[in-house]
Scaffold this active site. Structure first.
Site, PDB file in Angstrom:
ATOM      1  CG  HIS A 150      -4.005   7.342 -11.435  1.00 47.73           C
ATOM      2  ND1 HIS A 150      -5.054   7.814 -10.696  1.00 47.73           N
ATOM      3  CD2 HIS A 150      -3.969   8.107 -12.551  1.00 47.73           C
ATOM      4  CE1 HIS A 150      -5.644   8.807 -11.346  1.00 47.73           C
ATOM      5  NE2 HIS A 150      -5.001   9.012 -12.475  1.00 47.73           N
ATOM      6  CB  SER A 271      16.490  -7.790   9.017  1.00 49.04           C
ATOM      7  OG  SER A 271      15.957  -8.838   9.800  1.00 49.04           O
TER       8      SER A 271
END
Ligand code: ARG
Length: 486
Positions: A150, A271
């Site tokens: 989880h 970027s």
């Protein structure tokens, strides 16, 4: 070339619509080889004369060097190749090469030969990727990591265990492809358009020349069915989902929050604006391309499910889905392999994360079980201790006896024993004591790594034997072609 019954030629826009020439580039070579084997079989069964086979083979041979481009009126590669041979040697002889076959069995053959090669390439790439995983696992048999369920820390584990889990999944992918190969490597040629032929052909012999094992016997099945191609793409799609999940883990673990690992610069992108960025674009693309392959599988299945028996032109649409899935999976595997070989693992951060999460809780509970306390009770006791540790902001091992005493109920466990266990249980001791088959236990990791390494070698031999067998048959075919064109 085929339009005698129809009279008018196709309009340009319609030709573009029906043409598969662009996609057929991928099977042009197989189409020539298939045509040569078919023609030789016709000759060996006295359907073509020595002079005829010589001319046809020469015509086909000359096309191997030609770039078969789109500037053509032909609808597909089969028509183009036949028309080029006819143009070269004339219709009296060239017009005989399409005896006892049809484009329907021809394309089925080409697809099978293409997938056969692709499977061998993918299997080899898979083995290299699995090897990269196992080699990395060998280096990290004592690298402590939190294991997650989880996305929450669950148990303490070893990084090798994680890596081997994907090695095993990829072994199953390999095995699926390995089995599919047998169903792909059969000869559909000689089935004709759907119902066979009156010409005395020998389908087994054509297949043998091409290194195919046996025939797809039923001529309706041979020309219509694409289930083995779908099976191949299904195996690729499953394989891609495994690569996608590793990619997901690695991109999460490369974040500054985790910093479990650093991807090598060549697997990241900057970027355009933020100078500090090192983005895991390549891994993200593996995830994105997985969706693309799943789309290919879905489009194939939905094309096929709606078809009546016998060849329909819809089938042409599934070919590019096959080619593109092969291309994607091969590059995804090559990239995954290099990424695994260059990734830098930050052992310290992995261990630190494991230390923060009370990950020895289950190990402690199991120690109580060894001391004859029912597991459910042990779970409750350790649950309270974890809560205490959480509230006091200390690791379990640093809790004092008086603190522990407050949360232990009378007689449920000896405080002395509990304190002894709390003091002696560490991440490392837990991993030493974990012995169950396939666990993160240190001894299991050593055994599994060595075992998987051997498994790679076994498959390596199998894949090589197969590729060699194909190559051998094609070399033999080439020799025959040379002899007959002399
Ligand atoms: N280009 C076709 C394909 O890829 C070849 C078979 C054409 N057969 C036909 N009956 N029109 O499926």
């Amino acid at each position: 070339m085929y339009r005698a019954r129809l009279g008018k030629n196709l309009e340009k826009v319609t030709l573009d619509y029906v043409s598969s020439i662009d996609d057929d580039v991928e099977i042009a070579h197989y189409d020539i080889l298939g045509s040569q084997a078919h023609a030789i079989m016709l000759y060996e069964n006295k359907i073509l004369t020595k002079n005829e086979i010589k001319k046809i083979l020469k015509g086909l041979e000359s096309l191997k060097k030609v770039k078969l481009t789109k500037k053509t009126d032909s609808e597909d590669i089969h028509e183009l190749i036949e028309s080029l041979v006819i143009k070269k040697i004339g219709i009296d002889v060239g017009g005989k090469m399409h005896t006892a076959r049809s484009r329907n069995d021809q394309v089925a053959l080409d697809i099978r030969m293409k997938i056969r090669d692709d499977i061998n390439i993918v299997c080899q790439c898979l083995l290299d990727t699995i090897k990269a995983l196992v080699v990395l696992a060998k280096k990290h048999q004592d690298t402590i990591v939190p294991l997650y369920t989880h996305l929450q820390q669950a148990q303490v584990g070893l990084f090798s265990h994680y890596l081997l889990s994907y090695a095993d999944a990829l072994f199953r992918d390999l095995d699926r492809l390995y089995v599919t190969y047998g169903r792909v490597n059969e000869n559909p040629l000689g089935a004709g358009p759907i119902g066979g032929t009156s010409i005395p052909i020998d389908r087994l012999s054509t297949g043998k020349m091409l290194g195919l094992k046996g025939v797809v016997e039923n001529s309706i099945d041979a020309t219509t069915t694409r289930d083995s191609a779908v099976e191949y793409i299904a195996a690729i799609a499953i394989l891609m989902t495994n690569l996608s999940r590793v990619s997901k883990d690695f991109s999460i673990w490369s974040t500054s929050e985790f910093s479990f690992l650093e991807l090598s610069d060549e697997f990241t992108s900057p970027s355009s604006v933020m100078p500090q960025k090192k983005n895991p674009d390549i891994l993200e693309l593996t995830r994105g391309k997985t969706s693309h392959v799943i789309g290919n599988l879905t489009s194939m299945l939905s094309t096929i499910q709606g078809l009546p028996s016998g060849y329909s032109r819809d089938l042409q649409q599934i070919n590019p889905a096959i080619w593109s899935a092969s291309k994607v999976v091969i590059s995804a595997l090559l990239i995954m392999e290099s990424m695994l070989k260059t990734v830098v693992i930050n052992k310290k951060n992995m261990k630190r994360a494991a230390e923060d999460g009370h990950l020895i809780a289950l190990d402690l509970a199991e120690k109580l079980v060894h001391n004859d306390i029912p597991f459910r009770k042990a779970h409750q006791i350790i649950g309270r201790i974890v809560k205490l540790a959480h509230i006091s902001g200390k690791p379990i091992s640093k809790l004092s006896e008086s603190e522990v005493k407050k949360v232990v109920k009378n007689k449920e466990v000896s405080l002395k024993l509990l304190m002894k266990l709390i003091r002696s249980t560490t991440l490392t001791s837990s991993l030493h004591e974990r012995k169950s088959q396939g666990s993160s236990g240190i001894s299991e990791q050593k055994r599994m790594t060595a075992h998987r390494m051997k498994k790679i070698e076994k498959y390596q031999t199998g894949v090589k034997t197969r590729s060699d067998a194909v190559q051998y048959s094609l070399n033999q075919l080439d020799k025959k072609v040379k002899k007959l064109t002399r």
